[in-house]
Design an enzyme around this catalytic site. Structure first.
Site, PDB file in Angstrom:
ATOM      1  N   SER A   1     -53.269 117.752  -5.783  1.00 48.51           N
ATOM      2  CA  SER A   1     -52.566 119.010  -5.520  1.00 48.51           C
ATOM      3  C   SER A   1     -53.571 120.125  -5.239  1.00 48.51           C
ATOM      4  O   SER A   1     -54.563 120.260  -5.954  1.00 48.51           O
ATOM      5  CB  SER A   1     -51.748 119.437  -6.753  1.00 48.51           C
ATOM      6  OG  SER A   1     -50.867 118.409  -7.167  1.00 48.51           O
TER       7      SER A   1
ATOM      8  N   HIS B   1     -56.708 119.576  -7.706  1.00 48.82           N
ATOM      9  CA  HIS B   1     -56.600 118.821  -8.953  1.00 48.82           C
ATOM     10  C   HIS B   1     -56.111 117.410  -8.620  1.00 48.82           C
ATOM     11  O   HIS B   1     -55.156 117.248  -7.847  1.00 48.82           O
ATOM     12  CB  HIS B   1     -55.612 119.515  -9.897  1.00 48.82           C
ATOM     13  CG  HIS B   1     -55.509 118.837 -11.226  1.00 48.82           C
ATOM     14  ND1 HIS B   1     -56.495 118.942 -12.181  1.00 48.82           N
ATOM     15  CD2 HIS B   1     -54.562 118.014 -11.737  1.00 48.82           C
ATOM     16  CE1 HIS B   1     -56.150 118.207 -13.238  1.00 48.82           C
ATOM     17  NE2 HIS B   1     -54.985 117.644 -12.993  1.00 48.82           N
TER      18      HIS B   1
ATOM     19  N   ASP C   1     -54.754 124.582 -14.569  1.00 45.03           N
ATOM     20  CA  ASP C   1     -54.039 123.675 -13.658  1.00 45.03           C
ATOM     21  C   ASP C   1     -52.549 124.029 -13.557  1.00 45.03           C
ATOM     22  O   ASP C   1     -51.714 123.163 -13.261  1.00 45.03           O
ATOM     23  CB  ASP C   1     -54.188 122.206 -14.109  1.00 45.03           C
ATOM     24  CG  ASP C   1     -55.645 121.756 -14.148  1.00 45.03           C
ATOM     25  OD1 ASP C   1     -56.441 122.254 -13.343  1.00 45.03           O
ATOM     26  OD2 ASP C   1     -55.974 120.924 -15.011  1.00 45.03           O
TER      27      ASP C   1
ATOM     28  N   ASN D   1     -57.726 125.868  -6.122  1.00 50.20           N
ATOM     29  CA  ASN D   1     -58.332 124.724  -6.806  1.00 50.20           C
ATOM     30  C   ASN D   1     -57.664 123.454  -6.283  1.00 50.20           C
ATOM     31  O   ASN D   1     -56.534 123.489  -5.789  1.00 50.20           O
ATOM     32  CB  ASN D   1     -58.123 124.829  -8.320  1.00 50.20           C
ATOM     33  CG  ASN D   1     -58.832 123.721  -9.071  1.00 50.20           C
ATOM     34  OD1 ASN D   1     -59.976 123.357  -8.750  1.00 50.20           O
ATOM     35  ND2 ASN D   1     -58.179 123.141 -10.051  1.00 50.20           N
TER      36      ASN D   1
HETATM   37  C1  GRF Z   1     -61.882 115.931  -7.129  1.00 52.31           C
HETATM   38  O1  GRF Z   1     -61.245 114.742  -7.476  1.00 52.31           O
HETATM   39  C2  GRF Z   1     -61.021 117.105  -7.496  1.00 52.31           C
HETATM   40  O2  GRF Z   1     -59.668 116.823  -7.462  1.00 52.31           O
HETATM   41  C3  GRF Z   1     -61.441 117.420  -8.893  1.00 52.31           C
HETATM   42  O3  GRF Z   1     -62.814 117.118  -8.956  1.00 52.31           O
HETATM   43  C4  GRF Z   1     -63.139 116.161  -7.971  1.00 52.31           C
HETATM   44  C5  GRF Z   1     -64.266 116.729  -7.181  1.00 52.31           C
HETATM   45  O4  GRF Z   1     -64.833 115.793  -6.307  1.00 52.31           O
HETATM   46  N1  GRF Z   1     -61.142 118.794  -9.212  1.00 52.31           N
HETATM   47  P1  GRF Z   1     -65.945 116.245  -5.274  1.00 52.31           P
HETATM   48  O5  GRF Z   1     -67.077 116.878  -6.070  1.00 52.31           O
HETATM   49  O6  GRF Z   1     -65.335 117.190  -4.303  1.00 52.31           O
HETATM   50  O7  GRF Z   1     -66.397 114.971  -4.622  1.00 52.31           O
END
Ligand code: GRF
Length: 218
Positions: free
Chosen positions: A138, A111, A147, A109
């Site tokens: 991260s 985050h 997370d 994932n």
């Molecule tokens: C990113 O900021 C990621 O960290 C979070 O959700 C957002 C997704 O953005 N988990 P995208 O859909 O990849 O543009």
């Protein structure tokens, strides 16, 4: 050279998915994105994936009565894709412990904070409100704790007192688009792996996350 098959799971616009896919299409990575899966057909990333020639599927969350049945359908779709690595990228669902266990060690994932700081939502606003001078994103292995899994790599930038969440979000995204493909590449090359819940880098336990600095974005 065989390429590690990767599936990317999204809910929204999919800019991280696109960064991961584009890096694989550049021919320098040892992975390829074999499927993009969304939990809603309105996810903007589906169109981006199709434009890149990547097969997509939708597991419509609204059609499932509970988390267990949705997770089972998502797991079946992932298995059918042949993916050996699964990258959650803006996927807005909490997965069950059973799902996480099934994909343990091959589920990533991203985050938008320097974990363990700011788990959950509104990370940019919380970092600004706290007066933090550093912020970022991260990439981590997913565990049953939200997370909370072991962090592999972080992208860091400087926060300014005048920063807004919107401006910071754009800069964090720029970093995310660097670190997420990088981690996928390292895993595909066999340099990063997860053993018994711990990250190993080049065969040795990773004592602290790998860091990508980006002061130019500050
Ligand atoms: C990113 O900021 C990621 O960290 C979070 O959700 C957002 C997704 O953005 N988990 P995208 O859909 O990849 O543009």
């Amino acid at each position: 050279m065989s390429l590690l098959p990767v599936a990317v799971v999204i809910s929204g616009r999919g800019s991280n998915m696109e960064a991961i896919a584009r890096a694989s299409l550049s021919g320098t990575s040892r992975y390829r994105v074999v499927r993009v899966i969304a939990d809603r057909d309105s996810a903007g990333g589906l169109g981006r994936a199709t434009a890149l020639g990547i097969p997509t599927s939708v597991v419509p969350v609204k059609q499932y009565a509970d988390r267990a049945s949705f997770d089972a359908a998502l797991a079946a779709e992932l298995d059918a894709s042949g993916a050996r690595l699964v990258a959650l990228a803006g996927f807005m669902r909490i997965l069950s412990a059973e799902f996480v266990q099934r994909f343990e060690g091959r589920l990533l994932n991203i985050h938008p904070s320097l974990l363990p700081r700011y788990k959950g939502l509104d990370t940019h606003a919380r970092a600004i409100a706290a007066g933090d001078t550093q912020h970022g994103a991260s990439v981590h292995y997913v565990t049953a704790e939200l997370d909370g899994g072991p962090v592999i790599m972080q992208g860091r930038l400087r926060l300014q007192p005048s920063d807004t969440p919107e401006a910071v979000s754009a800069r964090v995204h720029t970093l995310e688009h660097i670190i997420y493909p990088h981690v996928c590449s390292l895993i595909a090359a066999g340099r990063i792996e997860c053993r018994n819940g711990a990250v190993f880098f080049d065969g040795a336990p990773l004592a602290a996350p790998l860091i990508q600095e980006n002061d130019a974005a500050a």
